[in-house]
Design an enzyme around this catalytic site. Structure first.
Site, PDB file in Angstrom:
ATOM      1  CB  CYS A 137      35.917  42.534  14.613  1.00  7.02           C
ATOM      2  SG  CYS A 137      36.344  43.172  12.970  1.00  7.02           S
ATOM      3  CB  CYS A 179      40.220  49.630  14.896  1.00  9.49           C
ATOM      4  SG  CYS A 179      38.455  49.436  14.615  1.00  9.49           S
TER       5      CYS A 179
END
Length: 358
Positions: free
Chosen positions: A100, A194
């Site tokens: 990410c 997440c």
């Protein structure tokens, strides 16, 4: 003329304090930017983008700064989540946070910073370097240092990045937030991946990768000692979730044969086969020129200690890492970060043959 700094705001206390400190300095035009990478979760999920955005709004109002929002949900699924699933299905254990940072935060988000005519991007990462031209170094708080997660991000992508929290301890950040009366001062830190939230990892993964039952085999005796629902659910060194009873010593995952759908285990936490003297690393990113050999230390997972090693470049663009002392549970697909003291030299992805392949 003041320069503009775009603060990547997550709705947490760290990025809130970053915005507060930069605004307090009075040297910048401070602009908040909320990045949404994942949609709302189902009934068991905890990734609450809407609640986080409300906290960003509250902080921006408190600090009297403008703020924007951008969605990278589509790109995140293509460049991070899809690879995450593909790697797990193939028997690897990837690190989506490292992906990410490289693919989203310091690539797509940087392009958004340019669109907003920002001079700098500021984040709440606990590390040092970036815009000061020194590459990347550990944050001074050893319990919060996040340089490991940025070791795969190109140096050029960090050249305009400010890390205001790199020289601070988490306790100090909390204290500043409370003294400033920030709305997020007592908000809990986010933990885990997440898109998984607080769900058990297996129950999440089985939504996307089908079960594939097979045997669990004791590597030493070659006897079947149990059954599994899919080799992709297990990672090297794993102890829990094996559901094997009647053993005098605890069992640990040693290796996975994805072609035959076999999970191999050994008994005892100090079993010699759990330790590796060397590994290969691919997809390398360097903040400093690679010397041969490079004498340094390596971190093979986020919470693992530094291990002294020598790094040798190979003709195919990978490197061989030889440890001074054998290291436990070296896991294919995980990230390895290289250090000299506090300086992060770079990082890569671990590529090491499974024991049964040797």
């Amino acid at each position: 003329m003041r320069k503009t700094v775009i603060v990547a705001m997550s709705g947490g206390v760290d990025s809130s304090v970053v915005a507060y400190l930069l605004k307090k300095q009075g040297e910048y035009n401070v602009v908040g930017l909320f990045m949404k990478n994942w949609g709302e979760q189902d009934e068991n999920g905890e990734c609450t983008a809407t609640k986080d955005f409300r906290d960003v709004e509250r902080i921006a109002e408190q600090l009297s700064i403008p703020y924007y929002t951008v969605s990278f949900s589509k790109e995140y699924k293509e460049r991070v989540f899809s690879r995450f699933l593909r790697e797990y299905a193939n028997g690897y254990t990837p690190n989506p946070d490292v992906l990410c940072n490289r693919e989203i935060k310091f690539d797509l988000l940087q392009k958004k910073v340019l669109e907003l005519k920002g001079d700098f991007l500021a984040t709440g990462h606990y590390c040092r370097g970036g815009a000061d031209g020194t590459g990347l170094s550990r944050g001074i708080d050893p319990n919060k240092d996040q340089s490991y997660f940025l070791c795969g991000t190109p140096k050029d992508a960090l050249s305009n990045v400010l890390f205001p929290l790199g020289g601070m301890y988490k306790t100090e950040v909390r204290r500043i937030a409370q003294e400033a009366g920030l709305a997020t001062a007592t908000k809990k830190d986010s933990t885990g991946i997440c898109f998984i939230g607080k769900r058990p990892f297996k129950s999440f993964l089985e939504q996307f990768v089908a079960d594939s039952p097979g045997d669990i085999i004791d590597f030493d005796t070659q006897q079947v000692v149990g059954r599994h629902e899919g080799a992709h659910y297990y990672t090297i060194g794993q102890r829990r979730g094996l559901n094997i009873g009647g053993m005098e010593k605890p069992c640990y995952v040693l290796s996975k044969n994805m072609e035959k759908n076999i999970v191999y285990i050994v008994r005892g936490e100090d079993h010699p086969l759990l330790y590796r003297q060397e590994l290969l690393a691919k997809e390398l990113n360097w903040f400093v020129p690679l010397q041969e050999p490079m004498i340094c230390s390596a971190k093979v997972r986020y919470r693992s200690p530094d291990e002294k090693c020598s790094v040798y470049p190979l003709e195919d663009g990978t490197v061989k890492v030889i440890f001074d002392v054998p290291v436990k549970a070296v896991t294919p697909g995980q990230t390895v970060a290289f250090y000299q003291g506090d300086i992060c030299l770079g990082g890569g992805v671990i590529e090491v043959p499974m024991i049964h392949q040797l």
